[in-house]
Design a protein around this motif. Structure first.
Motif, PDB file in Angstrom:
ATOM      1  N   ASP A 184      39.486  26.165  59.128  1.00  0.00           N
ATOM      2  CA  ASP A 184      40.832  26.156  59.707  1.00  0.00           C
ATOM      3  C   ASP A 184      40.818  26.474  61.204  1.00  0.00           C
ATOM      4  O   ASP A 184      41.614  25.923  61.974  1.00  0.00           O
ATOM      5  N   ASP A 185      39.908  27.364  61.621  1.00  0.00           N
ATOM      6  CA  ASP A 185      39.853  27.787  63.017  1.00  0.00           C
ATOM      7  C   ASP A 185      39.583  26.626  63.967  1.00  0.00           C
ATOM      8  O   ASP A 185      40.003  26.650  65.126  1.00  0.00           O
ATOM      9  N   TYR A 186      38.865  25.605  63.479  1.00  0.00           N
ATOM     10  CA  TYR A 186      38.489  24.491  64.342  1.00  0.00           C
ATOM     11  C   TYR A 186      39.317  23.228  64.079  1.00  0.00           C
ATOM     12  O   TYR A 186      39.842  22.615  65.002  1.00  0.00           O
ATOM     13  N   SER A 187      39.391  22.845  62.823  1.00  0.00           N
ATOM     14  CA  SER A 187      40.011  21.561  62.484  1.00  0.00           C
ATOM     15  C   SER A 187      41.488  21.668  62.114  1.00  0.00           C
ATOM     16  O   SER A 187      42.186  20.652  62.062  1.00  0.00           O
ATOM     17  N   GLY A 188      41.919  22.867  61.817  1.00  0.00           N
ATOM     18  CA  GLY A 188      43.282  23.031  61.350  1.00  0.00           C
ATOM     19  C   GLY A 188      43.382  23.023  59.840  1.00  0.00           C
ATOM     20  O   GLY A 188      44.439  23.284  59.268  1.00  0.00           O
ATOM     21  N   GLY A 189      42.248  22.699  59.175  1.00  0.00           N
ATOM     22  CA  GLY A 189      42.209  22.743  57.713  1.00  0.00           C
ATOM     23  C   GLY A 189      42.955  21.606  57.055  1.00  0.00           C
ATOM     24  O   GLY A 189      43.246  20.582  57.668  1.00  0.00           O
ATOM     25  N   GLY A 190      43.261  21.777  55.794  1.00  0.00           N
ATOM     26  CA  GLY A 190      43.963  20.743  55.041  1.00  0.00           C
ATOM     27  C   GLY A 190      43.010  19.921  54.191  1.00  0.00           C
ATOM     28  O   GLY A 190      41.795  19.928  54.392  1.00  0.00           O
ATOM     29  N   THR A 191      43.570  19.196  53.229  1.00  0.00           N
ATOM     30  CA  THR A 191      42.753  18.385  52.323  1.00  0.00           C
ATOM     31  C   THR A 191      42.016  17.274  53.061  1.00  0.00           C
ATOM     32  O   THR A 191      40.983  16.790  52.578  1.00  0.00           O
ATOM     33  N   MET A 192      42.514  16.865  54.227  1.00  0.00           N
ATOM     34  CA  MET A 192      41.858  15.811  54.976  1.00  0.00           C
ATOM     35  C   MET A 192      40.447  16.209  55.392  1.00  0.00           C
ATOM     36  O   MET A 192      39.559  15.357  55.527  1.00  0.00           O
ATOM     37  N   GLN A 193      40.211  17.515  55.580  1.00  0.00           N
ATOM     38  CA  GLN A 193      38.873  17.963  55.961  1.00  0.00           C
ATOM     39  C   GLN A 193      37.861  17.738  54.837  1.00  0.00           C
ATOM     40  O   GLN A 193      36.695  17.438  55.085  1.00  0.00           O
ATOM     41  N   ARG A 194      38.318  17.856  53.595  1.00  0.00           N
ATOM     42  CA  ARG A 194      37.419  17.591  52.470  1.00  0.00           C
ATOM     43  C   ARG A 194      37.038  16.106  52.444  1.00  0.00           C
ATOM     44  O   ARG A 194      35.909  15.734  52.121  1.00  0.00           O
TER      45      ARG A 194
END
Length: 223
Positions: A184-194
């Protein structure tokens, strides 16, 4: 937002590759084989199509369907019929037998991913499709690694073995980096990161498979 890269063979076949906007499209399959007599994929053209546009069209007609192990098996059975027809078409235009083998091998894998996403276009569905496709490409990676190893002289086999070990180290390290950036610290998190993680994993294995095939073509002069 993710996009789908469609690689359309001039003879037949559609190759979907999950990518993410902001990442370079995987042009290597087409670009690396665009040289005359070097690979079947000179017949391919890359077209970028918004995946969400396709999702909207799908959602108007049906809900996502979970791709169970039984359904995966059925998809592969259906695809094998398509592979036979594709092989016959390639043979009809006098394609090199080595190229035909790789073309049909990769066609089977890419069609599997395409059919999976047609059924389950949810974020989790596309993620699972990418990981399942990566496993199929890993099988091809091992196949062409062994084919290359078999044609090398004994004193040269060590080089390939060492290179493959180094690649495995890179693969695992890159996976850890991708996971780190997904925080979350870098990408903002969320299911899209998976989904991004799955896409990157697939691309690493796919690219290595292509590289080993290209080495094999050169080593056997199968141009």
């Amino acid at each position: 937002s993710p996009v789908m890269i469609l690689v359309i063979d001039q003879i037949s076949g559609i190759k979907p590759i999950i990518q993410n906007i902001g990442f370079k499209a995987d042009n290597r399959l087409a670009a690396s084989n665009s040289k005359p007599k070097q690979s079947f994929s000179m017949k391919f053209v890359l077209l970028t199509v918004g995946l969400f546009t396709q999702i909207l069209s799908f959602s108007q007609t049906k809900e996502p369907v979970e791709v169970t192990p039984a359904l995966q098996k059925k998809l592969l059975q259906d695809i094998n019929k398509e592979v036979l027809k594709r092989k016959q078409r390639l043979e009809a235009v006098n394609e090199n037998t080595t190229h035909i083998e790789f073309a049909t091998d990769t066609f089977r894998v890419e069609r599997f991913m395409a059919k999976w996403i047609e059924l389950d276009y949810s974020d989790f569905g596309m993620r699972d499709a990418a990981y399942a496709t990566a496993k199929l490409y890993d099988n091809l990676l091992n196949k062409y690694y062994q084919k290359l190893l078999a044609v090398l002289k004994d004193e040269d086999k060590k080089t390939l073995v060492q290179t493959q070990k180094a690649w495995i180290t890179f693969r695992d390290s890159e996976a850890r980096l991708v996971e780190t950036i997904s925080k979350d610290d870098y990408s903002g998190g969320g299911t899209m990161q998976r989904l991004t993680e799955a896409s990157e994993h697939l691309n690493i294995i796919k690219n290595r498979t292509i590289a080993l095939y290209e080495h094999y073509v050169r080593a056997t002069q199968s141009y």
